[in-house]
Design a protein around this motif. Sequence first.
Motif, PDB file in Angstrom:
ATOM      1  N   ASN A  96       0.741  -1.127  -0.493  1.00 44.09           N
ATOM      2  CA  ASN A  96       0.149  -0.522   0.144  1.00 44.09           C
ATOM      3  C   ASN A  96       1.010   1.290   0.599  1.00 44.09           C
ATOM      4  OD1 ASN A  96       1.194   0.217   2.765  1.00 44.09           O
ATOM      5  ND2 ASN A  96      -1.430  -0.393   3.877  1.00 44.09           N
ATOM      6  N   LYS A  97       2.590   1.120   0.091  1.00 43.50           N
ATOM      7  CA  LYS A  97       3.005   1.901   0.001  1.00 43.50           C
ATOM      8  C   LYS A  97       3.471   2.058  -0.981  1.00 43.50           C
ATOM      9  CE  LYS A  97       2.194   3.295   4.130  1.00 43.50           C
ATOM     10  NZ  LYS A  97       1.861   4.582   4.398  1.00 43.50           N
ATOM     11  N   LYS A  99       2.707   3.270  -4.165  1.00 44.45           N
ATOM     12  CA  LYS A  99       2.281   4.566  -5.165  1.00 44.45           C
ATOM     13  C   LYS A  99       3.076   5.955  -4.291  1.00 44.45           C
ATOM     14  CE  LYS A  99      -1.098   7.110  -6.831  1.00 44.45           C
ATOM     15  NZ  LYS A  99      -2.992   8.148  -6.051  1.00 44.45           N
ATOM     16  N   GLU A 100       3.374   5.422  -3.662  1.00 45.95           N
ATOM     17  CA  GLU A 100       4.233   6.943  -3.090  1.00 45.95           C
ATOM     18  C   GLU A 100       5.636   6.670  -2.943  1.00 45.95           C
ATOM     19  OE1 GLU A 100       2.041   8.222   0.681  1.00 45.95           O
ATOM     20  OE2 GLU A 100       2.486   7.041   1.391  1.00 45.95           O
ATOM     21  N   ALA A 103       6.519   6.997  -6.717  1.00 45.26           N
ATOM     22  CA  ALA A 103       6.489   8.980  -6.663  1.00 45.26           C
ATOM     23  C   ALA A 103       8.113   9.222  -6.404  1.00 45.26           C
ATOM     24  CB  ALA A 103       5.663   9.197  -6.197  1.00 45.26           C
ATOM     25  N   ALA A 119       2.103  -4.517  -7.191  1.00 44.77           N
ATOM     26  CA  ALA A 119       1.860  -3.055  -6.721  1.00 44.77           C
ATOM     27  C   ALA A 119       2.439  -1.963  -7.463  1.00 44.77           C
ATOM     28  CB  ALA A 119       2.466  -2.861  -5.494  1.00 44.77           C
ATOM     29  N   LYS A 122       1.990  -2.215 -11.916  1.00 44.45           N
ATOM     30  CA  LYS A 122       1.199  -1.004 -11.741  1.00 44.45           C
ATOM     31  C   LYS A 122       1.512   0.365 -11.767  1.00 44.45           C
ATOM     32  CE  LYS A 122      -3.222   0.085  -9.524  1.00 44.45           C
ATOM     33  NZ  LYS A 122      -4.160   0.192  -8.705  1.00 44.45           N
ATOM     34  N   GLU A 123       2.545   1.035 -10.729  1.00 37.92           N
ATOM     35  CA  GLU A 123       3.002   2.611 -10.220  1.00 37.92           C
ATOM     36  C   GLU A 123       3.295   2.851 -10.713  1.00 37.92           C
ATOM     37  OE1 GLU A 123       0.992   3.982  -8.295  1.00 37.92           O
ATOM     38  OE2 GLU A 123      -0.441   2.990  -7.325  1.00 37.92           O
ATOM     39  N   ASN A 126       1.578   3.684 -13.954  1.00 34.97           N
ATOM     40  CA  ASN A 126       0.742   4.730 -13.586  1.00 34.97           C
ATOM     41  C   ASN A 126       2.032   6.289 -13.960  1.00 34.97           C
ATOM     42  OD1 ASN A 126      -1.806   3.410 -14.201  1.00 34.97           O
ATOM     43  ND2 ASN A 126      -2.113   3.131 -11.022  1.00 34.97           N
ATOM     44  N   GLN A 127       2.241   6.085 -13.985  1.00 30.09           N
ATOM     45  CA  GLN A 127       3.145   7.611 -13.200  1.00 30.09           C
ATOM     46  C   GLN A 127       4.500   7.288 -14.619  1.00 30.09           C
ATOM     47  OE1 GLN A 127       5.271   7.713  -9.241  1.00 30.09           O
ATOM     48  NE2 GLN A 127       2.862   6.143  -8.638  1.00 30.09           N
TER      49      GLN A 127
END
Length: 234
Positions: A96-97, A99-100, A103, A119, A122-123, A126-127
């Motif tokens: 759950n971290k 994405k952060e 980034a 995860a 996916k990120e 996306n990013q």
Amino acid sequence: MTQSPTTPLPADSPHGLAAVEREIAHACKEARRDRASVTLIAVSKTFAADAILPIIGAGQRVFGENRVQEAKGKWPALTQAHPGLQLHLIGPLQSNKAKEAVALFDAIHSVDRASICEALAKEIKNQGKHPELFVQINTGEEPQKAGVAPQDADTFIAACRDTYGLSISGLMCIPPVDQAPAPHFALCAKIAARNGLTNLSMGMSADFAVAIQMGATHVRVGSAIFGTRTVPHN
């Protein structure tokens, strides 16, 4: 003058930085390696910005943090004020971290299970960011420690690439504290070699010279640079 991440630092660097640089240079010479082949990651976990600033001022450009939330609280301002810094996540990552983490970090050293791979994939998509990824190997097969068991490493690395489409840069390991580190570094290097990986994140304050002898390309040094760790405030 901005230095590259592998450029040796000045002899008058603050705190323990100069001594660490001298030891890295000596270990590289002993191993007949170019100093530029080893990236020093200054591990700044639990230290506030005022303790990090002198290290940045001396020319250090690569830093490591253990926790996403702690890094999120202090590094955006530092990276904005000092362009060219690299930030590495060297501690465990929760799904759950992701994405952060994608980034914020330029490299993630703790890829060790399918949920993290999913995860991150996916990120990254996306990013549009592509942090350098290291698979963590639990060379001592310690139940309390994160990482992939050595016998499962080849299969996991293949899954990272083929199932999740991740580009794996190298391997990371943390030897058991009560065992000689060299055999663990050798095992990690052997797994990396047979999987076509050239980067090895191995060695901390107490054993980074040994790790360099065994082929480390990234060493994670905290207390030898910053001194005794403080307890972070809640």
